[in-house]
Design a protein around this motif. Structure first.
Motif, short mmCIF file in Angstrom:
data_model
loop_
_atom_site.label_atom_id
_atom_site.label_comp_id
_atom_site.label_asym_id
_atom_site.label_seq_id
_atom_site.Cartn_x
_atom_site.Cartn_y
_atom_site.Cartn_z
N GLY C 18 14.52 -8.08 -4.53
CA GLY C 18 13.11 -7.98 -4.88
C GLY C 18 12.32 -9.08 -4.20
O GLY C 18 11.23 -8.85 -3.65
N ALA C 19 12.89 -10.29 -4.19
CA ALA C 19 12.20 -11.41 -3.55
C ALA C 19 12.05 -11.17 -2.06
O ALA C 19 10.98 -11.38 -1.48
CB ALA C 19 12.97 -12.69 -3.81
N VAL C 20 13.13 -10.68 -1.45
CA VAL C 20 13.08 -10.43 0.00
C VAL C 20 11.99 -9.40 0.31
O VAL C 20 11.16 -9.58 1.20
CB VAL C 20 14.45 -9.93 0.51
CG1 VAL C 20 14.37 -9.56 1.97
CG2 VAL C 20 15.50 -10.98 0.28
N VAL C 21 12.02 -8.33 -0.47
CA VAL C 21 11.05 -7.27 -0.26
C VAL C 21 9.63 -7.79 -0.52
O VAL C 21 8.68 -7.42 0.18
CB VAL C 21 11.38 -6.06 -1.17
CG1 VAL C 21 10.27 -5.05 -1.14
CG2 VAL C 21 12.67 -5.44 -0.72
N LEU C 93 12.41 6.09 3.22
CA LEU C 93 11.16 6.18 4.00
C LEU C 93 11.48 5.81 5.43
O LEU C 93 12.42 5.06 5.70
CB LEU C 93 10.13 5.20 3.44
CG LEU C 93 9.40 5.63 2.18
CD1 LEU C 93 8.70 4.46 1.56
CD2 LEU C 93 8.41 6.73 2.48
N ARG C 94 10.69 6.34 6.33
CA ARG C 94 10.97 6.07 7.73
C ARG C 94 10.53 4.67 8.11
O ARG C 94 9.56 4.14 7.57
CB ARG C 94 10.25 7.09 8.60
CG ARG C 94 10.80 8.46 8.37
CD ARG C 94 10.18 9.43 9.29
NE ARG C 94 8.82 9.73 8.92
CZ ARG C 94 8.02 10.42 9.71
NH1 ARG C 94 8.43 10.81 10.87
NH2 ARG C 94 6.81 10.70 9.32
N SER C 130 12.33 0.10 1.44
CA SER C 130 13.31 1.16 1.65
C SER C 130 14.28 0.81 2.76
O SER C 130 15.49 1.01 2.65
CB SER C 130 12.57 2.45 1.97
OG SER C 130 13.45 3.42 2.41
N ASN C 131 13.73 0.27 3.85
CA ASN C 131 14.61 -0.02 4.98
C ASN C 131 15.51 -1.22 4.72
O ASN C 131 16.63 -1.26 5.20
CB ASN C 131 13.80 -0.20 6.26
CG ASN C 131 13.36 1.15 6.80
OD1 ASN C 131 14.18 1.89 7.30
ND2 ASN C 131 12.09 1.49 6.63
N ILE C 132 14.99 -2.17 3.95
CA ILE C 132 15.86 -3.29 3.56
C ILE C 132 17.01 -2.76 2.71
O ILE C 132 18.17 -3.10 2.89
CB ILE C 132 15.05 -4.37 2.81
CG1 ILE C 132 14.14 -5.10 3.81
CG2 ILE C 132 15.97 -5.35 2.11
CD1 ILE C 132 13.26 -6.14 3.19
N ARG C 141 19.25 4.49 -6.55
CA ARG C 141 18.60 3.90 -7.71
C ARG C 141 17.97 2.55 -7.34
O ARG C 141 16.82 2.27 -7.66
CB ARG C 141 19.64 3.70 -8.81
CG ARG C 141 19.12 3.31 -10.14
CD ARG C 141 20.24 3.39 -11.16
NE ARG C 141 21.42 2.66 -10.73
CZ ARG C 141 21.60 1.37 -10.95
NH1 ARG C 141 20.71 0.68 -11.60
NH2 ARG C 141 22.69 0.76 -10.53
N GLN C 142 18.75 1.72 -6.64
CA GLN C 142 18.21 0.43 -6.25
C GLN C 142 17.13 0.57 -5.18
O GLN C 142 16.16 -0.16 -5.18
CB GLN C 142 19.33 -0.48 -5.72
CG GLN C 142 20.31 -0.91 -6.78
CD GLN C 142 21.66 -0.29 -6.56
OE1 GLN C 142 21.75 0.89 -6.24
NE2 GLN C 142 22.72 -1.06 -6.73
N ARG C 143 17.34 1.54 -4.30
CA ARG C 143 16.39 1.70 -3.21
C ARG C 143 15.01 2.06 -3.76
O ARG C 143 13.99 1.51 -3.33
CB ARG C 143 16.86 2.75 -2.22
CG ARG C 143 16.02 2.76 -0.97
CD ARG C 143 16.30 3.89 -0.04
NE ARG C 143 17.66 3.88 0.47
CZ ARG C 143 18.53 4.84 0.22
NH1 ARG C 143 18.19 5.85 -0.53
NH2 ARG C 143 19.74 4.79 0.71
#
Lengths: 228, 278, 564
Positions: C18-21, C93-94, C130-132, C141-143
């Motif tokens: 979450g932090a990274v995102v 997602l793309r 999404s890409n991470i 679920r996590q994505r």
């Protein structure tokens, strides 16, 4: 490692299709490991997960729905296991049953007294004399400790005994049926009743003197029963 | 659906050849054929871990009124029942998403109609992307349809080669045609490869179905490819390398596809171990 | 590094991710903000020229061309795409979406198109998340959570409003409030805000000094609900109308966008306040510095609605967040001024107060997301003393406009397509299961020439209730026989050899195809009053699908979605 399960095994354990389990893995709903592009489940984790989610597990092999397997339940085999006895003593139902129970070949540690008690209880409920001079005593529910295969002990009585049978005829043959499951019991019962429907067989029983001959006659009738 | 071959139809003579190959392949492997006639320039395929965008060029959308008719005619001529794919999901109103559960998918070497790109030696980036992500093998069609009468599996002993071998065995069994193994051994003895096959529990099937093993211990790979029968379907395992890495270091698959004009079945890194054949 | 992440505890892993995102989403928002400023400055000198009314058209055309041909990304203004991906596609997602909309949106807005930067930044943030997630090979679920986190971070960062980001993501995108959802999204949102504060400074975007709110003001705000609801319903309907009409009339996307831009440019010549994302306008409205006049603000509100619809509805890239705020502030001003005219003796709390409430009302009802409206307005204005009125207006506006427009502007398209599947609803569960997963295979096949006698034997042996009849030679599926239907013949033993199986085929049993969606199959079950149906594809029988299995799997599906 032996406690790793593949997708197929896990699906069988959970009683689901592989596609569902694969989707759950993709969605991250079920704990799975990925190894070289395939997924694995650690059995211990899977079990605790299933327990937490109250998903019943299907243990062991799937139940044998294979008709070939079911055919193996044979009355003649059961009689061979239980034995055929002649001139069994006793003038009352109780005495005859006590005598029969003594003759049944059962494991050493099996509680024969309780078996007798169960048989008598059943007898009190309704007579097991099914007519034509034959009685089929059996416990109401499968007893614990019985071997997996059905046992039928045939006892030709020394004296005819009044079993209060439905057709009021005195009983000359007691067939004790012991099965580990109700299904097995019903299968044996249907075969037995099929045999007793044949008048030729009944008249043969009246003066049957040899165990081998009895079993042979049963085998012939059995084959007829199987083929319908 | 798992027991189908997905074909993206393009309504051109070139597309007809490709479709004929799909029809032949589907008949040989006893799967049904599912044809998608594109209505938009792009479609998406949502694989397990990545979305692949496939941009189509105009040739795919050419003359939409006759497309269905043409496709039906080709399929019926081949003796199959036409099934068309109507996309159910749309990411945007002009961006359909196609299901990704198939037994095979047919791609031209490049999803483009430029004649320079149709030739050998070029696998388009989108096709690569599909190969990398798909859970099914990709049938790479040739410009002109030709029936194949045998299967050649390129078996180099790697994990993907084993996957390719499994696929090849299944195809050869259902199609009832002979199977050849092709191995470029280098320094390893033949027993090394035999052991790999045995370890994966495939030796029984290999003995039953393989009619010849093209085993080369020395010499140049390119020259050996001449020994592959001209009417053989090549089954090749592919790694998930990026286009850059493959261009820089090269790979067996790259060489094979530049040299060999045969139809190829490419088994990608994400292919499920047992392809969904009956 | 990937392995390390995969082995970590699920929740910690999500916090970390979450932090990274959050950093990613925050950066995207800052980047967009900066480039918008730069571009707006670049366009500044052109606004005085005579051809200035062409600018929005030029921007819209450029942005559409750029998006379609250069970046090859098709799609709407962002948020619906994210919602679709979250509900149907496990949050995939793309990658190209993470920047394509940003570029297109810059061109649209800086050239004067009436739209906001939030929609594009939401899809960018979501796509980064999404890409991470895909990079670390996380599960669906996590994505999905990371997509939500990215969107939250983007909103939080662009408005400097962390709680609004959380509320938006949970309300509009994920659709459910659960502890796990909250953790990831809150972390992402907080980090996103912090990134923006580090790079841009911590300032409240529209600080308004609103003092002296009397009880009468709170009462008066209920009247505002009527105006905000009408405004938002008009907005949503007009937007849909413009999209439909322009889509049907003009097939080329860039010409369509150009026409929209041209009209916006013309409106902008008369009322320049409708152009751009309109943050400056909001500023003036809240601070009560807007030039007087009752009708002019009413007109502005209408013009802003029209120009936004023309920009976004024709394919211009941009969000509706900011336009909602602008429309809301105009509506609020309008209402405040009406009050002033009607009750000139009462001392009202000031125009800023009503502008602020108008924003909350319009935003909440257009998005059908009251919490987002409440938190966003409170945070971006920094005025907590208006909280009570904001809550009232938001909730009442949502309630009132819900009567006319049950779905938010983001959800209506998806709802029309039947793709709006909120978590844990019946349709969602059914959509996740597919027929293959429920298929019971391994029933004995019958042949049309079989006699009833043979069939009775099969029924005796097998527990199934439905038996497929296949052509003995070709294996083609001909129909199905129900075990129940033969009950009447069972005791007629003399018929056993005269009735053939083909006479027993049940015409009331339609075959379903494996492509059918499960909810359609359920409808067939209901309509035909049967408990099992044959599944047939390509004239081959594949298996039986039965209500009992569906119930069993449905329940298990529900169970595994529970959080423990």
């Amino acid at each position: 490692m032996s406690d790793k399960l593949g997708l197929e095994e896990a699906a069988r354990l959970l009683g689901l299709s592989e596609a569902t389990v694969a989707r759950w893995v993709r969605q991250g709903r079920i704990p799975a490991l990925r190894e070289r592009g395939r997924c694995f489940f650690v059995e211990k984790h899977l079990r605790s997960w299933a327990k937490k989610h109250h998903i019943p597990l299907k243990e062991g092999r799937p139940p044998a729905s294979d008709p070939a397997e079911e055919e193996r339940v044979r009355l003649s085999e059961a009689i061979r296991r239980g034995g055929v006895f002649f001139g069994v003593k006793g003038r009352t139902v109780e005495a005859v049953l006590a005598e029969t129970v003594k003759l049944v070949p059962l494991p050493e540690n099996f509680d024969k007294d309780s078996l007798l008690e169960h048989l008598l209880q059943r007898e009190e409920l309704a007579s097991t004399g099914i007519g034509e001079g034959v009685a089929i005593p059996h416990p109401r529910a499968p007893l614990e400790g019985l071997p997996g295969k059905a046992i039928v002990t045939a006892c030709f009585l020394e004296h005819e005994v009044d079993f209060k049978a439905i057709d009021k005829k005195p009983v000359f043959l007691v067939c004790l049926i012991l099965c580990a499951t109700t299904q097995l019991h019903l299968k044996i019962l249907s075969q037995l009743s099929f045999c007793l429907r044949s008048t030729a067989f009944l008249s043969f029983l009246k003066d049957c003197r040899s165990a081998d001959e009895l079993i042979k006659r049963v085998e012939v009738l059995e084959d007829k029963f199987q083929t319908g | 659906m798992k027991n189908e071959l997905l074909h993206i139809f393009r309504n051109t003579p070139f597309g007809r050849e490709t479709l004929m190959q799909s029809v032949y392949f589907a008949k040989q492997t006893a799967v049904s054929l599912r044809v998608y006639i594109p209505a938009f320039r792009q479609f998406l395929m949502y694989f397990e871990n990545e979305v692949v965008t496939v941009d189509l060029d105009r040739a795919f959308l050419r003359d939409p009124t006759t497309a269905r008719e043409h496709a039906e005619a080709v399929i019926r001529e081949g003796g199959l029942e036409p099934h068309f794919l109507e996309p159910k999901g749309f990411t945007a109103s002009t961006l359909p998403d196609l299901p990704v559960e198939y037994a095979f998918m047919c791609c031209p070497r490049s999803i483009s109609d430029l004649s320079t790109k149709i030739g050998l030696g070029h696998i388009g980036p989108r096709v690569r992307n599909i190969i990398r992500n798909a859970s099914f093998p990709i049938l790479m069609a040739t410009p002109v349809h030709k029936e194949w009468r045998s299967v050649t599996v390129f078996f180099g002993g790697s994990k993907n080669a084993v996957k390719a071998l499994r696929t090849g065995l299944t195809v050869s069994r259902t199609a009832g045609c002979p199977l050849f193994l092709f191995t470029e051994a280098g320094r390893r003895p033949k027993s090394h490869y035999e052991k790999i096959i045995e370890d994966r529990g495939l030796s029984g099937q290999v003995q039953e179905l393989v009619t010849g093993w093209l085993f080369f211990e020395k010499g140049e790979f390119r020259n050996h490819l001449y020994d592959v029968p001209h009417d053989s379907l090549a089954v090749v395992g592919a790694y998930g390398h990026s286009a850059i890495r493959e261009a820089a270091f090269g790979s067996k698959m790259e060489t094979i596809q530049t040299v060999l004009p045969n139809p190829m079945l490419i088994v990608g890194p994400r292919c499920s171990p047992a392809p969904g054949l009956p | 590094m990937r392995t390390l992440f995969q082995n970590a505890n699920d929740r910690f892993q999500l916090v970390l991710m979450g932090a990274v995102v959050g950093v990613g989403g925050g950066l995207a928002a800052v980047l967009l903000n900066r480039s918008l400023e730069e571009l707006a400055e670049f366009f500044q000198p052109f606004w005085n020229r005579g051809y200035a009314f062409l600018l929005p058209a030029l921007g819209a055309v450029l942005s559409t061309l750029c998006l379609t041909y250069l970046l090859k990304d098709v799609g709407g203004h962002g948020v619906p795409d994210v919602i679709y991906s979250v509900t149907r596609r496990g949050g995939l997602l793309r990658f190209r979406s993470s920047f394509s909309r940003l570029i297109a949106c810059c061109l649209t807005i800086a050239s004067g198109g009436s739209a906001g930067p939030e929609g594009p930044v939401v899809i960018s943030g979501g796509s980064i998340g999404s890409n991470i997630a895909s990079f670390f090979r996380l599960r669906d679920r996590q994505r999905v959570l990371l997509v939500g986190g990215g969107a939250a971070a983007a909103i939080a960062s662009i408005f400097n409003a962390p709680v609004a980001g959380i509320a938006f993501s949970l309300e509009a995108i994920l659709g459910e409030w659960t502890p796990t959802n909250l953790i990831t999204i809150a972390v992402a949102s907080a980090v996103g805000t912090e990134v923006s504060r580090l790079l841009q400074g911590n300032q409240i975007p529209f600080e308004g000094r609103i003092v002296g709110i009397g009880n009468l003001d709170v009462l008066a705000c209920l009247g505002l609900v009527l105006f905000t609801s009408v405004g938002s319903v008009c907005f949503v309907r007009l937007l849909r109308g413009v999209r439909r009409v322009s889509g049907a009339r003009i097939p080329w996307s860039w010409i369509r966008a150009g026409c929209g831009g041209l009209l916006v440019g013309l409106i902008g010549m008369v009322l320049p306040d409708v152009l751009g994302e309109g943050y400056g306008t909001i500023h003036r409205a809240i601070e009560g510095q807007y030039p007087p006049g009752l009708l002019i603000v009413g007109l502005l509100a209408a013009a802003k609605i029209v120009s936004t619809c023309l920009t976004i509805g024709t394919g211009g890239m941009g969000g509706i967040f900011a336009p909602c705020l602008v429309v809301g502030s105009f509506v609020g001003l309008f209402y405040g001024r009406i009050l002033g005219v009607l009750f000139p003796t009462v001392h009202w709390a000031g125009e800023g107060y009503f502008a602020l409430l108008g924003m909350a009302g319009v935003l909440s009802s257009v998005l059908q997301a009251p919490m987002t409206g409440i938190f966003l307005i409170t945070e971006i204005t920094g005025s907590y003393q208006v909280l009570v009125s904001v809550v009232l207006v938001s909730v009442m506006s949502v309630t009132l406009s819900h009567v006319f427009e049950p779905f938010s502007v983001y959800h209506q398209d998806l709802a029309e397509q039947g793709d709006l599947l909120r978590p844990r609803t019946d349709r969602r569960l059914l959509s996740e299961l597919d027929i293959f997963e429920l298929l019971e295979t391994g029933c004995p096949r019958l042949h049309p020439e079989m006699r009833l006698r043979e069939f009775v034997d099969i029924v005796r042996e097998w527990g199934s209730r439905l038996f497929p009849v296949e052509d003995a030679k070709t294996g083609e599926y001909l129909g199905a026989v129900r075990a129940d239907d033969v009950r009447s013949y069972l005791f007629n033993t003399h018929l056993y050899d005269t009735i053939l199986v083909e006479q027993l085929i049940d015409s009331n049993t339609p075959a379903v195809s494996p492509d059918d969606a499960l909810d359609e199959v359920m409808d067939i079950f209901e309509a035909r009053h049967v408990s099992s149906l044959p599944v047939v594809h390509d004239r081959r029988f594949l298996g039986v699908i039965s209500k009992t299995t569906i119930l069993d799997r449905y329940r298990k599906e529900l169970i595994v979605q529970e959080e423990i």
